[in-house]
Design an enzyme around this catalytic site. Structure first.
Site, PDB file in Angstrom:
ATOM      1  N   CYS A 119     -44.189   3.571 -18.875  1.00  0.00           N
ATOM      2  CA  CYS A 119     -43.827   2.255 -19.413  1.00  0.00           C
ATOM      3  C   CYS A 119     -42.335   2.085 -19.661  1.00  0.00           C
ATOM      4  O   CYS A 119     -41.740   1.064 -19.302  1.00  0.00           O
ATOM      5  CB  CYS A 119     -44.609   1.972 -20.694  1.00  0.00           C
ATOM      6  SG  CYS A 119     -44.228   3.092 -22.079  1.00  0.00           S
ATOM      7  N   HIS A 134     -45.169   2.493 -26.792  1.00  0.00           N
ATOM      8  CA  HIS A 134     -45.376   1.739 -25.552  1.00  0.00           C
ATOM      9  C   HIS A 134     -44.497   0.492 -25.577  1.00  0.00           C
ATOM     10  O   HIS A 134     -44.226  -0.088 -26.633  1.00  0.00           O
ATOM     11  CB  HIS A 134     -46.842   1.329 -25.416  1.00  0.00           C
ATOM     12  CG  HIS A 134     -47.172   0.737 -24.076  1.00  0.00           C
ATOM     13  ND1 HIS A 134     -47.244   1.481 -22.923  1.00  0.00           N
ATOM     14  CD2 HIS A 134     -47.424  -0.554 -23.705  1.00  0.00           C
ATOM     15  CE1 HIS A 134     -47.551   0.698 -21.896  1.00  0.00           C
ATOM     16  NE2 HIS A 134     -47.648  -0.542 -22.348  1.00  0.00           N
ATOM     17  N   HIS A 150     -46.137  -4.639 -17.898  1.00  0.00           N
ATOM     18  CA  HIS A 150     -45.911  -3.269 -18.372  1.00  0.00           C
ATOM     19  C   HIS A 150     -46.623  -2.286 -17.463  1.00  0.00           C
ATOM     20  O   HIS A 150     -47.420  -2.664 -16.597  1.00  0.00           O
ATOM     21  CB  HIS A 150     -46.436  -3.135 -19.806  1.00  0.00           C
ATOM     22  CG  HIS A 150     -47.930  -3.340 -19.910  1.00  0.00           C
ATOM     23  ND1 HIS A 150     -48.769  -2.443 -20.529  1.00  0.00           N
ATOM     24  CD2 HIS A 150     -48.752  -4.342 -19.468  1.00  0.00           C
ATOM     25  CE1 HIS A 150     -50.022  -2.878 -20.479  1.00  0.00           C
ATOM     26  NE2 HIS A 150     -50.039  -4.028 -19.837  1.00  0.00           N
TER      27      HIS A 150
END
Length: 210
Positions: free
Chosen positions: A113, A165, A182
């Site tokens: 990510c 994340h 993402h």
């Protein structure tokens, strides 16, 4: 209209680079701008070059004598410039859709990510840290209501409220819910929304780095 807007954006940005010493100081500009900031000339120059390239423009600087008025115009055009810049950035991000997730991966054969976010921004000469927790220290916080394309969204997928994340705001769905692009561990690079039963509860905040 868009080409015209691009031209104005590039013109004002060029004007700012060549005559920034004549503008109202930041501390005196609060009443003219809700953001009250002057970006680094280097960042403005990079954005102007990219916009000129995509719009096939070659503009010359102009002069605006009224300092207060020029500050209003400048901040307004900077907003438009950033919006256009975010559009280019998202087009680059979308080229990664379908790329598989790979922990520690940094290429189109497999990417995690934070590397995805860093690579996309690096394509436009915007350097971000390698890991999501450090990326979360960049920029300024904005509310989900004010979030727009190009902003970063952060999540705590491991609990304890710690960033683990990151994604890039992609827009809003028909219900006005924020969507983001993402690299997910299950499906690779994709677009998700904050009302997703998995991502919604893990959402932390939005940061603006443009």
């Amino acid at each position: 209209m868009k080409t015209s807007l691009l031209g104005v954006a590039a013109i004002i940005c060029t004007m700012f680079i060549t005559s920034c010493s004549s503008l109202t100081p930041v501390n005196d500009a609060t009443e003219y701008s809700s953001r009250s900031f002057i970006p680094k000339p280097r960042a403005i120059e990079a954005q102007a070059k990219i916009i000129n390239k995509h719009a096939n423009l070659d503009v010359m600087p102009i002069e605006i004598n009224d300092e207060a008025k020029s500050m209003v115009v400048l901040n307004s055009v900077l907003e438009e410039t950033n919006d256009l810049f975010a559009g280019f950035l998202l087009k680059e991000a979308e080229t990664y859709i379908g790329t598989p997730y790979r922990y520690g991966g940094t290429t189109r054969s497999g990417i995690d990510c934070s590397a995805f976010v860093r690579n996309v921004f690096e394509s436009f000469n915007k350097n971000l840290p390698r890991v999501s927790a450090e990326q979360a220290r960049e920029g300024v916080a904005v509310s989900t209501d004010d979030a727009k394309e190009g902003d970063l969204v952060f999540f705590a997928t491991r609990g304890r409220g710690r960033v683990s994340h990151v994604g890039i705001v992609h827009g809003r769905n028909k219900d006005g819910v924020l969507e983001f692009i993402h690299s997910s561990t299950s499906q690779g690079v994709m677009v998700s929304s904050l009302n997703d039963k998995y991502w919604g509860p893990k959402f932390l905040y939005v940061k603006r780095v443009l």
